[in-house]
Design a protein around this motif. Structure first.
Motif, short mmCIF file in Angstrom:
data_model
loop_
_atom_site.label_atom_id
_atom_site.label_comp_id
_atom_site.label_asym_id
_atom_site.label_seq_id
_atom_site.Cartn_x
_atom_site.Cartn_y
_atom_site.Cartn_z
N ASP A 74 0.82 -1.21 0.00
CA ASP A 74 0.00 0.00 0.00
C ASP A 74 0.86 1.26 0.00
O ASP A 74 0.45 2.30 -0.53
CB ASP A 74 -0.92 0.01 1.23
CG ASP A 74 -2.20 -0.79 1.01
OD1 ASP A 74 -2.63 -0.92 -0.15
OD2 ASP A 74 -2.76 -1.29 2.00
N THR A 125 -4.20 -8.63 -4.92
CA THR A 125 -4.36 -7.19 -4.83
C THR A 125 -4.28 -6.55 -6.22
O THR A 125 -5.04 -5.62 -6.53
CB THR A 125 -3.28 -6.59 -3.92
OG1 THR A 125 -3.29 -7.28 -2.67
CG2 THR A 125 -3.54 -5.12 -3.67
N ASP A 129 -7.01 -4.20 -8.04
CA ASP A 129 -6.71 -2.86 -8.55
C ASP A 129 -7.12 -2.69 -10.01
O ASP A 129 -7.49 -1.58 -10.42
CB ASP A 129 -5.20 -2.59 -8.47
CG ASP A 129 -4.73 -2.36 -7.05
OD1 ASP A 129 -5.57 -2.02 -6.19
OD2 ASP A 129 -3.52 -2.51 -6.79
N SER A 194 -2.38 1.54 -7.36
CA SER A 194 -1.64 0.61 -6.50
C SER A 194 -1.03 1.27 -5.27
O SER A 194 -0.62 0.59 -4.35
CB SER A 194 -0.54 -0.09 -7.29
OG SER A 194 0.51 0.81 -7.58
N ARG A 195 -0.94 2.60 -5.26
CA ARG A 195 -0.38 3.26 -4.08
C ARG A 195 -1.50 4.03 -3.38
O ARG A 195 -1.83 5.15 -3.75
CB ARG A 195 0.74 4.23 -4.47
CG ARG A 195 2.00 3.55 -4.98
CD ARG A 195 3.09 4.59 -5.16
NE ARG A 195 4.29 4.03 -5.73
CZ ARG A 195 4.55 3.97 -7.02
NH1 ARG A 195 3.66 4.42 -7.88
NH2 ARG A 195 5.68 3.47 -7.46
N SER A 196 -2.08 3.41 -2.39
CA SER A 196 -3.16 4.07 -1.65
C SER A 196 -2.64 4.69 -0.35
O SER A 196 -3.38 5.34 0.37
CB SER A 196 -4.26 3.06 -1.31
OG SER A 196 -3.74 1.96 -0.61
N ASP A 325 -9.22 1.57 -0.03
CA ASP A 325 -8.21 2.51 0.44
C ASP A 325 -7.11 1.85 1.26
O ASP A 325 -6.15 2.51 1.68
CB ASP A 325 -8.87 3.62 1.27
CG ASP A 325 -9.82 3.10 2.34
OD1 ASP A 325 -10.20 1.91 2.26
OD2 ASP A 325 -10.20 3.88 3.23
N ALA A 326 -7.22 0.55 1.50
CA ALA A 326 -6.16 -0.23 2.17
C ALA A 326 -6.21 -1.65 1.64
O ALA A 326 -6.20 -2.61 2.41
CB ALA A 326 -6.34 -0.20 3.68
N ARG A 327 -6.26 -1.77 0.33
CA ARG A 327 -6.53 -3.08 -0.28
C ARG A 327 -5.45 -4.10 0.02
O ARG A 327 -5.73 -5.23 0.42
CB ARG A 327 -6.72 -2.94 -1.79
CG ARG A 327 -6.99 -4.25 -2.50
CD ARG A 327 -7.37 -4.05 -3.96
NE ARG A 327 -8.75 -3.63 -4.09
CZ ARG A 327 -9.15 -2.57 -4.79
NH1 ARG A 327 -8.26 -1.81 -5.41
NH2 ARG A 327 -10.43 -2.27 -4.88
N THR A 329 -3.17 -4.20 2.42
CA THR A 329 -3.14 -4.55 3.85
C THR A 329 -4.30 -5.47 4.20
O THR A 329 -4.14 -6.45 4.93
CB THR A 329 -3.20 -3.28 4.71
OG1 THR A 329 -2.13 -2.40 4.32
CG2 THR A 329 -3.06 -3.61 6.18
#
Length: 390
Positions: A74, A125, A129, A194-196, A325-327, A329
């Protein structure tokens, strides 16, 4: 048709072939060591108990690393984590070839578990996405087919390779696979979503915690009790070789179930699929609970595979949707709960297994699976009412 698939793969950032191969590779390494424990003990200075500890340590670090990889994914992106894990996995596999003494080999296999543990959750993940709806469900089904093929090939081939060639081959092949996987990702770009950022609190919302609890129970029933299929077959009088072959009915169930899922996802809701898969799980334990014979255990293995393809892939889809928003994790905690449940179920039923009480074990699975169906379908239906677009 192939041109359309290639365009689709480029749109997703990662080729479909790379996703499938990495899924295959991660499960091949994960299941490659147990079938060659005796050969590994003979070919090194290790006792049989020490070789078993290698597998236990691999599994421990595989599970421990899940939340860490999820948070890193994340924060820094999926492909960054995937490439770093592949490099680390290749180096750890090479180290596993070089050492024959207990401590350095234990460290090498522990690092292997940590690194290979990052692969499959990161693939889930990435699918979350880059895909939605039916397309995501079909991607998950394809991933299950190839991971199941990796499990099957490792189960059937690693023992023979170690016994008739050299145990180092079983570690050398994943090292080569990691290099090939890195090459397949050379032109892949990081997906935009990919970067939340690091948002651990979002992964611990009440509904997320409910999901982790449900998958903890599912892991105990689906993965923990699957451990007893081959021992139960041997207890019923089947030879070791035949027991291993019959145990592969699980992989057949996954593959056929995944093919069926490609049709079902376009027609039924995820809640319906979770419930239907849960009923297949109940049916899986029924024959072995009341008729402890080789045919019953084989049917149980096959239906557990079908449950994996129908129910568990639907649960995976839910995990990729529940906290965008925290996929990463969330998915990593989901996988951690799955393995923790499998370990807990194996621990709690170990005494029964030692005394050959497999009928009681699968009877416990039957009763618990009825509870799982109610919890999983009811909780997902509640979540779906609050998130109708998911």
């Amino acid at each position: 048709m192939r041109q359309d698939q290639d365009l689709q793969s480029r749109a997703h950032g990662v080729p479909d072939s790379a996703l499938r191969f990495i899924g295959f590779l991660s499960f091949f390494d994960r299941y490659g060591t147990p079938p060659m424990l005796v050969a590994l003990s003979v070919g090194t200075s290790l006792s049989f108990a020490q070789t078993v500890q290698l597998v236990a340590s691999y599994a421990l670090f595989y599970a421990i690393g899940q939340p860490i990889w999820g948070m890193l994914s994340d924060r820094f992106g999926r492909l960054a984590v995937l490439r770093a894990a592949l490099i680390g996995a290749a180096l750890a596999a090479i180290a596993s070839i070089l050492f024959t003494n207990y401590l350095p080999l234990l460290i090498a296999r522990s690092i292997s578990g940590l690194m290979f543990g990052a692969l499959y959750p990161t693939l889930l993940t990435l699918l979350g996405d880059t895909r939605t709806g039916v397309e995501r469900a079909r991607g998950l089904s394809d991933l299950q087919v190839y991971s199941s093929l990796g499990t099957t090939l490792a189960t059937l081939a690693s023992g023979a390779l170690a016994s008739y060639a050299n145990w180092r081959l079983v570690f050398f092949l994943p090292a080569l696979g990691c290099i090939a996987a890195l090459y397949s990702l050379r032109k892949s770009a990081e997906p935009e979503r990919s970067r939340s950022g690091f948002n651990f609190r979002a992964a611990l919302r009440p509904m997320n915690l409910a999901l982790y609890g449900i998958v903890f129970l599912e892991g105990g029933l689906l993965m923990g009790l699957l451990t007893y299929i081959v021992p139960a077959l041997q207890e019923s009088g089947v030879s070791i070789g035949l027991a291993g072959a019959l145990g592969c009915a699980f992989a057949v169930g996954v593959i056929l179930g995944a093919r069926l899922m490609r049709r079902l996802v376009a027609r039924f809701s995820r809640t319906w699929l979770i419930g239907a898969g849960g009923l297949v799980l109940c049916a899986a334990f029924l024959p072995s609970a009341f008729a402890p014979y080789p045919a019953s255990y084989t049917v149980t293995a096959f239906l557990l595979g079908a449950t994996n393809a129908i129910m568990h892939s639907s649960m995976q889809g839910w995990a990729t949707d529940i906290s965008p928003d925290a996929r990463a994790t969330t998915v990593s905690l989901f996988v951690f709960a799955l393995f923790a449940g499998a370990s807990a179920a194996t621990y709690l039923t170990a005494d029964l297994a030692q005394h050959g009480g497999y009928g009681q074990i699968f009877g416990f699975g039957l009763a618990s699976s009825l509870l799982l169906v109610a919890l999983a379908t009811g909780t997902h239906a509640l979540w779906r009412r609050k998130h109708p677009a998911s």
